[in-house]
Design a protein around this motif. Structure first.
Motif, PDB file in Angstrom:
ATOM      1  N   PHE A 255      13.836   0.267  12.848  1.00  0.00           N
ATOM      2  CA  PHE A 255      12.587  -0.300  12.785  1.00  0.00           C
ATOM      3  C   PHE A 255      12.724  -1.608  11.858  1.00  0.00           C
ATOM      4  N   LEU A 256      12.017  -2.861  11.921  1.00  0.00           N
ATOM      5  CA  LEU A 256      12.043  -3.996  11.330  1.00  0.00           C
ATOM      6  C   LEU A 256      10.955  -4.465  10.596  1.00  0.00           C
ATOM      7  N   PHE A 257      11.005  -5.470   9.841  1.00  0.00           N
ATOM      8  CA  PHE A 257       9.898  -6.032   9.116  1.00  0.00           C
ATOM      9  C   PHE A 257       9.871  -7.266   9.457  1.00  0.00           C
TER      10      PHE A 257
ATOM     11  N   SER B 194       4.445  -2.776   6.619  1.00  0.00           N
ATOM     12  CA  SER B 194       4.962  -1.556   7.179  1.00  0.00           C
ATOM     13  C   SER B 194       5.759  -2.144   8.301  1.00  0.00           C
ATOM     14  N   PRO B 195       6.674  -1.148   9.085  1.00  0.00           N
ATOM     15  CA  PRO B 195       7.677  -1.475  10.076  1.00  0.00           C
ATOM     16  C   PRO B 195       6.772  -2.035  11.252  1.00  0.00           C
ATOM     17  N   ALA B 196       6.949  -3.050  11.865  1.00  0.00           N
ATOM     18  CA  ALA B 196       6.186  -3.429  12.937  1.00  0.00           C
ATOM     19  C   ALA B 196       7.025  -4.112  14.170  1.00  0.00           C
TER      20      ALA B 196
ATOM     21  N   LYS C 209       0.687  -1.364   0.020  1.00  0.00           N
ATOM     22  CA  LYS C 209       0.087   0.101  -0.075  1.00  0.00           C
ATOM     23  C   LYS C 209       0.876   1.116  -0.042  1.00  0.00           C
ATOM     24  N   ASP C 210       0.055   2.266  -0.365  1.00  0.00           N
ATOM     25  CA  ASP C 210       1.029   3.542  -0.393  1.00  0.00           C
ATOM     26  C   ASP C 210       0.238   4.635   0.609  1.00  0.00           C
ATOM     27  N   TRP C 211       0.671   4.633   1.831  1.00  0.00           N
ATOM     28  CA  TRP C 211      -0.035   5.491   2.574  1.00  0.00           C
ATOM     29  C   TRP C 211       0.238   6.981   2.603  1.00  0.00           C
ATOM     30  N   ASN C 212       0.812   7.457   1.380  1.00  0.00           N
ATOM     31  CA  ASN C 212       0.814   8.907   1.114  1.00  0.00           C
ATOM     32  C   ASN C 212      -0.461   9.195   0.704  1.00  0.00           C
ATOM     33  N   TYR C 213      -1.312   8.423   0.328  1.00  0.00           N
ATOM     34  CA  TYR C 213      -2.707   8.563  -0.117  1.00  0.00           C
ATOM     35  C   TYR C 213      -3.305   9.279   0.688  1.00  0.00           C
TER      36      TYR C 213
ATOM     37  N   ALA D 178       7.857  -3.516   0.221  1.00  0.00           N
ATOM     38  CA  ALA D 178       7.210  -3.112   1.362  1.00  0.00           C
ATOM     39  C   ALA D 178       6.209  -2.117   1.137  1.00  0.00           C
ATOM     40  N   ASP D 179       5.553  -1.605   1.961  1.00  0.00           N
ATOM     41  CA  ASP D 179       4.611  -0.432   1.899  1.00  0.00           C
ATOM     42  C   ASP D 179       5.218   0.811   1.799  1.00  0.00           C
ATOM     43  N   ARG D 180       4.688   1.711   0.874  1.00  0.00           N
ATOM     44  CA  ARG D 180       5.277   3.165   0.956  1.00  0.00           C
ATOM     45  C   ARG D 180       4.621   3.737   2.366  1.00  0.00           C
ATOM     46  N   PHE D 181       5.239   3.291   3.433  1.00  0.00           N
ATOM     47  CA  PHE D 181       4.981   3.524   4.778  1.00  0.00           C
ATOM     48  C   PHE D 181       4.929   5.087   5.096  1.00  0.00           C
ATOM     49  N   ILE D 182       4.356   5.270   6.400  1.00  0.00           N
ATOM     50  CA  ILE D 182       4.517   6.463   6.917  1.00  0.00           C
ATOM     51  C   ILE D 182       5.721   6.586   7.794  1.00  0.00           C
TER      52      ILE D 182
END
Length: 267
Positions: A254-256, A243-245, A138-142, A179-183
């Motif tokens: 942070f890790l995946f 996303s990093p969890a 997902k791309d959370w920049n949405y 990966a997601d395009r995470f925040i």
């Protein structure tokens, strides 16, 4: 059905079998696209974020070349984001002035088999933006104010679809973790448990991302069938959190973590 831009057109057209062009169809290359400008301003200032949430010009171009046994699908975005810290191109994170959305080859080796290889947008599940079984990027920049279709990020993967009278099978293999395009705090603030509060542009997180080809790979499988208008499906996924969890206190990164899921749906 899924919202516009998120639909799995291939599956929607093939609940009971593959969609095929007829002999009378004309082979041609169509180019489509749009240009847009988006601007957003926050109503109050904060040290966590820039006052301007988005200041972006975009040109989207897409094209497809169909044939009886194969087709090429491509889509690219040229964009300028005045709020970005860097304009350097990074096709994984979507940063920079070019974002390659799709570039893939669809091959039909048999009437009941489709194979799509390359950069593609992957979606499956029941939609309504409830991503329970859909673990594709997902791309959370949405949330900065982009169109709904941009909530999905591209995957570099191979997808095999097999259509039978008993059930249909989709197998997606991603040779390297996407990966997601995470925040991360650059554009949007978020609650950071490690920091014990909200963090943003003042504390952009660093990550340790799996990045080895064929070692940090992922597999997703869907088995589904349509019975008198009811679609039944089961799902299996073996890969990583998108996303990093996780967090490594030694490296302060942070890790995946690894992730394996099983699920089902009835629509």
């Amino acid at each position: 059905t899924l919202p516009p831009g998120l639909g799995d057109t291939e599956s929607a057209l093939s609940l009971d079998g593959p969609f095929r062009a007829t002999d009378g169809d004309t082979q041609r290359i169509d180019v489509s696209g749009f240009a847009e400008y988006r601007y957003g301003q926050r109503l109050r200032s904060t040290d966590l974020n820039q006052q301007t949430s988005i200041n972006e010009a975009r040109l989207h171009l897409a094209s497809e070349y169909p044939s009886d046994q194969w087709s090429i699908d491509a889509a690219v975005d040229f964009l300028y984001d005045a709020t970005a810290a860097s304009q350097r191109i990074d096709l994984e994170t979507g940063d920079g002035w070019l974002d390659l959305r799709r570039l893939n080859l669809l091959w039909t080796p048999a009437p009941d088999v489709d194979i799509r290889i390359g950069r593609q947008i992957l979606t499956w599940g029941t939609g309504d933006l409830v991503f329970l079984n859909d673990l594709f990027p997902k791309d959370w920049n949405y949330f900065r104010g982009r169109d709904l279709e941009y909530i999905k990020a591209p995957s570099d993967a191979a997808k095999l679809s097999w259509f039978t009278d008993t059930a249909n099978v989709d197998i997606v293999y991603t040779p390297r973790f996407d990966a997601d395009r995470f925040i991360d705090g650059e554009h949007q603030s978020f609650w950071n448990d490690v920091a014990g509060g909200l963090v943003g542009q003042d504390d952009v997180i660093e990550v340790d991302q799996p990045n080895d080809w064929f070692k940090d790979d992922e597999v997703a499988v869907r088995l589904y069938r349509n019975l008198q208008g009811v679609e039944l499906a089961v799902y299996v996924f073996d890969g990583f959190y998108k996303s990093p969890a996780g967090y490594d206190p030694v490296t302060d990164r942070f890790l995946f973590p690894r992730l394996r899921t099983f699920g089902g749906s009835l629509r």
